[in-house]
Design a protein around this motif. Structure first.
Motif, PDB file in Angstrom:
ATOM      1  N   SER A  25       0.861  -1.186   0.000  1.00  0.00           N
ATOM      2  CA  SER A  25       0.000   0.000   0.000  1.00  0.00           C
ATOM      3  C   SER A  25       0.900   1.239   0.000  1.00  0.00           C
ATOM      4  N   ALA A  26       0.318   2.402  -0.265  1.00  0.00           N
ATOM      5  CA  ALA A  26       1.088   3.646  -0.236  1.00  0.00           C
ATOM      6  C   ALA A  26       1.674   3.883   1.163  1.00  0.00           C
ATOM      7  N   ALA A  27       0.910   3.583   2.197  1.00  0.00           N
ATOM      8  CA  ALA A  27       1.408   3.756   3.571  1.00  0.00           C
ATOM      9  C   ALA A  27       2.575   2.813   3.847  1.00  0.00           C
ATOM     10  N   GLN A  28       2.508   1.606   3.338  1.00  0.00           N
ATOM     11  CA  GLN A  28       3.613   0.660   3.525  1.00  0.00           C
ATOM     12  C   GLN A  28       4.853   1.109   2.748  1.00  0.00           C
ATOM     13  N   LEU A  29       4.670   1.623   1.530  1.00  0.00           N
ATOM     14  CA  LEU A  29       5.807   2.131   0.760  1.00  0.00           C
ATOM     15  C   LEU A  29       6.491   3.278   1.496  1.00  0.00           C
ATOM     16  N   LYS A  30       5.695   4.177   2.049  1.00  0.00           N
ATOM     17  CA  LYS A  30       6.267   5.307   2.788  1.00  0.00           C
ATOM     18  C   LYS A  30       6.983   4.818   4.038  1.00  0.00           C
ATOM     19  N   THR A  31       6.435   3.841   4.702  1.00  0.00           N
ATOM     20  CA  THR A  31       7.057   3.286   5.901  1.00  0.00           C
ATOM     21  C   THR A  31       8.396   2.637   5.561  1.00  0.00           C
ATOM     22  N   ILE A  32       8.431   1.870   4.479  1.00  0.00           N
ATOM     23  CA  ILE A  32       9.691   1.259   4.043  1.00  0.00           C
ATOM     24  C   ILE A  32      10.713   2.347   3.744  1.00  0.00           C
ATOM     25  N   GLN A  33      10.275   3.373   3.019  1.00  0.00           N
ATOM     26  CA  GLN A  33      11.182   4.463   2.649  1.00  0.00           C
ATOM     27  C   GLN A  33      11.746   5.150   3.892  1.00  0.00           C
ATOM     28  N   GLU A  34      10.918   5.415   4.859  1.00  0.00           N
ATOM     29  CA  GLU A  34      11.375   6.108   6.072  1.00  0.00           C
ATOM     30  C   GLU A  34      12.314   5.232   6.896  1.00  0.00           C
ATOM     31  N   GLY A  85      14.343   2.717  17.366  1.00  0.00           N
ATOM     32  CA  GLY A  85      13.604   1.526  17.792  1.00  0.00           C
ATOM     33  C   GLY A  85      12.104   1.783  17.827  1.00  0.00           C
ATOM     34  N   PHE A  86      11.716   2.957  18.296  1.00  0.00           N
ATOM     35  CA  PHE A  86      10.290   3.311  18.303  1.00  0.00           C
ATOM     36  C   PHE A  86       9.749   3.417  16.879  1.00  0.00           C
ATOM     37  N   ILE A  87      10.578   3.915  15.978  1.00  0.00           N
ATOM     38  CA  ILE A  87      10.148   4.008  14.581  1.00  0.00           C
ATOM     39  C   ILE A  87       9.986   2.611  13.991  1.00  0.00           C
ATOM     40  N   ILE A  88      10.878   1.704  14.335  1.00  0.00           N
ATOM     41  CA  ILE A  88      10.745   0.317  13.881  1.00  0.00           C
ATOM     42  C   ILE A  88       9.458  -0.289  14.445  1.00  0.00           C
ATOM     43  N   LEU A  89       9.155   0.009  15.699  1.00  0.00           N
ATOM     44  CA  LEU A  89       7.902  -0.454  16.292  1.00  0.00           C
ATOM     45  C   LEU A  89       6.714   0.105  15.514  1.00  0.00           C
ATOM     46  N   GLY A  90       6.796   1.378  15.123  1.00  0.00           N
ATOM     47  CA  GLY A  90       5.739   1.979  14.307  1.00  0.00           C
ATOM     48  C   GLY A  90       5.610   1.289  12.961  1.00  0.00           C
ATOM     49  N   SER A  91       6.733   0.888  12.398  1.00  0.00           N
ATOM     50  CA  SER A  91       6.713   0.156  11.120  1.00  0.00           C
ATOM     51  C   SER A  91       5.987  -1.176  11.278  1.00  0.00           C
ATOM     52  N   TRP A  92       6.243  -1.846  12.378  1.00  0.00           N
ATOM     53  CA  TRP A  92       5.567  -3.110  12.645  1.00  0.00           C
ATOM     54  C   TRP A  92       4.055  -2.894  12.700  1.00  0.00           C
ATOM     55  N   VAL A  94       2.313  -0.617  11.171  1.00  0.00           N
ATOM     56  CA  VAL A  94       1.814  -0.369   9.823  1.00  0.00           C
ATOM     57  C   VAL A  94       1.655  -1.667   9.038  1.00  0.00           C
ATOM     58  N   PHE A  95       2.615  -2.585   9.181  1.00  0.00           N
ATOM     59  CA  PHE A  95       2.604  -3.820   8.396  1.00  0.00           C
ATOM     60  C   PHE A  95       1.776  -4.942   9.020  1.00  0.00           C
ATOM     61  N   LYS A  96       1.422  -4.841  10.277  1.00  0.00           N
ATOM     62  CA  LYS A  96       0.656  -5.883  10.963  1.00  0.00           C
ATOM     63  C   LYS A  96      -0.768  -5.911  10.412  1.00  0.00           C
ATOM     64  N   GLU A  97      -1.242  -7.105  10.118  1.00  0.00           N
ATOM     65  CA  GLU A  97      -2.638  -7.285   9.686  1.00  0.00           C
ATOM     66  C   GLU A  97      -3.514  -7.305  10.926  1.00  0.00           C
ATOM     67  N   TRP A  98      -4.368  -6.331  11.078  1.00  0.00           N
ATOM     68  CA  TRP A  98      -5.205  -6.217  12.267  1.00  0.00           C
ATOM     69  C   TRP A  98      -6.590  -6.742  11.981  1.00  0.00           C
TER      70      TRP A  98
END
Length: 117
Positions: free
Chosen positions: A67-76, A104-111, A113-117
């Protein structure tokens, strides 16, 4: 086109390379504080051109698989990773504990974004 399996690898590879150019475009001039501002702006624009030549295809190719949000998360996440190495190896700045905790908090935020809820 490449098989769907390769989409994450190609996308992330292009984003990684684009972030290398972006980091040098934005921060590389900090080593050359005596260079004129106009010169570093023009040099940064020149470097950023190559960043765009990689970033745009990465997003085009990866969109749909991500998704666009996932692409942005990967980029960041890649941007911070590249920047950390850049600041240590190119600018010779130390890594501080609070940088690691913040990233580390940003990595947690990435998780999140990618987690299927």
């Amino acid at each position: 086109m490449l098989p769907q399996l390769h989409t994450p690898l190609v996308t992330i590879g292009l984003l990684l390379c684009s972030n290398l150019f972006m980091t040098f475009a934005w921060y590389g001039h900090l080593k050359y504080r005596s260079a004129s501002l106009v010169l570093v702006i023009l040099a940064s624009w020149g470097i950023a051109f190559f960043e765009y030549c990689l970033q745009v295809p990465a997003n085009r190719y990866g969109y749909g698989y991500f998704s666009a949000a996932q692409l942005k998360t990967i980029q960041e996440a890649l941007s911070l990773t590249v920047f950390l190495g850049f600041s240590v190896f190119y600018l010779h700045e130390p890594i501080k504990w609070n940088y690691i905790v913040g990233f580390g908090f940003i990595i947690l935020g990435s998780w999140v974004v990618f987690k299927e809820w």
